[in-house]
Design a protein around this motif. Structure first.
Motif, PDB file in Angstrom:
ATOM      1  N   LEU A 148       0.818  -1.218   0.000  1.00  0.00           N
ATOM      2  CA  LEU A 148       0.000   0.000   0.000  1.00  0.00           C
ATOM      3  C   LEU A 148       0.849   1.264   0.000  1.00  0.00           C
ATOM      4  O   LEU A 148       0.606   2.192  -0.759  1.00  0.00           O
ATOM      5  CB  LEU A 148      -0.919   0.008   1.228  1.00  0.00           C
ATOM      6  CG  LEU A 148      -2.144  -0.899   1.214  1.00  0.00           C
ATOM      7  CD1 LEU A 148      -2.810  -0.893   2.576  1.00  0.00           C
ATOM      8  CD2 LEU A 148      -3.131  -0.444   0.140  1.00  0.00           C
ATOM      9  N   THR A 149       1.851   1.292   0.857  1.00  0.00           N
ATOM     10  CA  THR A 149       2.538   2.556   1.116  1.00  0.00           C
ATOM     11  C   THR A 149       3.675   2.861   0.156  1.00  0.00           C
ATOM     12  O   THR A 149       4.154   3.991   0.112  1.00  0.00           O
ATOM     13  CB  THR A 149       3.076   2.584   2.562  1.00  0.00           C
ATOM     14  OG1 THR A 149       3.983   1.487   2.749  1.00  0.00           O
ATOM     15  CG2 THR A 149       1.943   2.466   3.560  1.00  0.00           C
ATOM     16  N   LEU A 157       1.202   4.626  -2.692  1.00  0.00           N
ATOM     17  CA  LEU A 157       0.390   5.712  -2.160  1.00  0.00           C
ATOM     18  C   LEU A 157       1.348   6.712  -1.513  1.00  0.00           C
ATOM     19  O   LEU A 157       2.355   6.316  -0.926  1.00  0.00           O
ATOM     20  CB  LEU A 157      -0.612   5.192  -1.134  1.00  0.00           C
ATOM     21  CG  LEU A 157      -1.620   4.141  -1.612  1.00  0.00           C
ATOM     22  CD1 LEU A 157      -2.649   3.874  -0.517  1.00  0.00           C
ATOM     23  CD2 LEU A 157      -2.293   4.554  -2.907  1.00  0.00           C
ATOM     24  N   THR A 206       7.197  -5.070  -4.643  1.00  0.00           N
ATOM     25  CA  THR A 206       6.545  -3.888  -5.207  1.00  0.00           C
ATOM     26  C   THR A 206       7.244  -3.427  -6.487  1.00  0.00           C
ATOM     27  O   THR A 206       6.616  -2.861  -7.382  1.00  0.00           O
ATOM     28  CB  THR A 206       6.499  -2.737  -4.181  1.00  0.00           C
ATOM     29  OG1 THR A 206       7.788  -2.560  -3.587  1.00  0.00           O
ATOM     30  CG2 THR A 206       5.496  -3.037  -3.081  1.00  0.00           C
ATOM     31  N   SER A 266      -2.650  -1.121  -5.745  1.00  0.00           N
ATOM     32  CA  SER A 266      -2.505   0.257  -5.264  1.00  0.00           C
ATOM     33  C   SER A 266      -2.238   1.220  -6.416  1.00  0.00           C
ATOM     34  O   SER A 266      -2.801   2.319  -6.466  1.00  0.00           O
ATOM     35  CB  SER A 266      -1.368   0.347  -4.245  1.00  0.00           C
ATOM     36  OG  SER A 266      -1.645  -0.415  -3.110  1.00  0.00           O
ATOM     37  N   TRP A 274      -5.445   1.617  -8.380  1.00  0.00           N
ATOM     38  CA  TRP A 274      -6.425   2.430  -7.662  1.00  0.00           C
ATOM     39  C   TRP A 274      -6.026   3.899  -7.643  1.00  0.00           C
ATOM     40  O   TRP A 274      -6.850   4.783  -7.893  1.00  0.00           O
ATOM     41  CB  TRP A 274      -6.568   1.913  -6.228  1.00  0.00           C
ATOM     42  CG  TRP A 274      -7.523   2.751  -5.420  1.00  0.00           C
ATOM     43  CD1 TRP A 274      -8.876   2.663  -5.399  1.00  0.00           C
ATOM     44  CD2 TRP A 274      -7.178   3.835  -4.539  1.00  0.00           C
ATOM     45  NE1 TRP A 274      -9.411   3.617  -4.563  1.00  0.00           N
ATOM     46  CE2 TRP A 274      -8.387   4.344  -4.035  1.00  0.00           C
ATOM     47  CE3 TRP A 274      -5.976   4.410  -4.146  1.00  0.00           C
ATOM     48  CZ2 TRP A 274      -8.410   5.412  -3.137  1.00  0.00           C
ATOM     49  CZ3 TRP A 274      -6.003   5.471  -3.260  1.00  0.00           C
ATOM     50  CH2 TRP A 274      -7.208   5.961  -2.756  1.00  0.00           C
ATOM     51  N   LEU A 275      -4.754   4.179  -7.370  1.00  0.00           N
ATOM     52  CA  LEU A 275      -4.321   5.568  -7.225  1.00  0.00           C
ATOM     53  C   LEU A 275      -4.451   6.339  -8.530  1.00  0.00           C
ATOM     54  O   LEU A 275      -4.893   7.495  -8.536  1.00  0.00           O
ATOM     55  CB  LEU A 275      -2.875   5.627  -6.724  1.00  0.00           C
ATOM     56  CG  LEU A 275      -2.348   7.045  -6.439  1.00  0.00           C
ATOM     57  CD1 LEU A 275      -3.127   7.679  -5.292  1.00  0.00           C
ATOM     58  CD2 LEU A 275      -0.863   7.036  -6.119  1.00  0.00           C
TER      59      LEU A 275
END
Length: 273
Positions: A15-16, A19, A54, A239, A242-243
């Motif tokens: 996630l991070t 984002l 990632t 992520s 989505w972003l």
């Protein structure tokens, strides 16, 4: 490290990383808030592998863009017109934008992490991410598209990426803010941010693989590592998707507020303890 911890940290990394809320901050703050006592050597190896997860996610997501960029760059070299097309220009601008962070990583990363890798200072630096995001969102005209990118713009965004050497400063948050400061739309700034992350993530990943494989506990720790790797990769891919959809019609203020809240909570917990 347990399988539950690996699952949680894999989700956190996925996630991070993309984002604009700082993966480095969360990988320090989450274990601290849960009061986990992790073996530093194993935690380091785990962090390396989930970051590789990632990296794979962003390469897969932008595979079509990367193929077009490589094709255009090599065609430009062959025809002696390296900046003829928007894709070839973008390729060279990614190289240029990578240089500041690459130099910062080589010269300063170990020293910076040795001094700043603490929950308190990481939380304070997370406020920097919040301020960057809010200021960029407020000041940006959000009119320019990625096709309008210039070498000056890519270099400036690259300088912002170099700020992420400080744990707590989000790489994606800093680069997206740099793009917004130059007047690009949120979607254009986010797309360039992700593309710009690939060379740095590749370089960091390759340099870390040696440490990873040479770790004495690598084989016995492998199931936990693979679990974190897969989860980080899957969540990271989702992520990104989505972003890029979110920023088309929504501001970055929500991320700024989130960073501020997490920072304040961590600081309060630190002083209570």
């Amino acid at each position: 490290m347990s399988f539950i911890q690996a699952i949680i940290l894999g989700i956190v990394q996925g996630l991070t990383e993309f984002l604009p809320i700082s993966s480095s901050a969360h990988l320090v703050i989450v274990p601290y808030l849960f009061n986990w006592t992790l073996d530093p050597a194993k935690a380091f190896v785990f962090d390396v592998l989930v970051q590789l997860g990632t990296m794979v996610a962003v390469i897969i997501y932008f595979w079509g863009d990367l193929a077009a960029i490589f094709k255009a760059v090599f065609a430009g070299i062959k025809e002696k017109t390296p900046f003829k097309t928007s894709d070839s220009r973008l390729g060279w601008f990614i190289v240029l934008g990578t240089i500041p962070a690459g130099l910062a990583g080589l010269l300063l990363k170990d020293r910076v992490e040795a001094v700043f890798n603490s929950p308190l200072i990481t939380a304070v630096l997370l406020l920097v991410t919040a301020i960057l995001l809010a200021t960029a969102e407020f000041l940006s005209k959000k009119e320019r598209q990625l096709e309008e990118l210039t070498w000056q713009d890519s270099l400036m965004v690259g300088l912002f990426q170099a700020l992420a050497i400080f744990p707590g400063v989000s790489r994606s948050g800093a680069t997206m803010s740099g793009g917004l400061f130059k007047g690009y739309t949120r979607e254009a700034a986010a797309r360039f941010s992700f593309l710009l992350s690939i060379p740095i993530m590749l370089a960091a990943g390759l340099l870390s693989v040696i440490d990873l494989v040479n770790a004495p506990f690598f084989l016995e720790f492998l199931p936990v590592l693979l679990l974190g790797f897969v989860i980080a990769g899957v969540i990271g891919y989702l992520s990104i998707r989505w972003l890029l959809g979110y920023v088309k019609n929504n501001s970055l203020y929500g991320f700024a507020i989130y960073c501020m809240v997490i920072s304040v909570v961590t600081i309060v917990v630190f002083f209570i303890r």
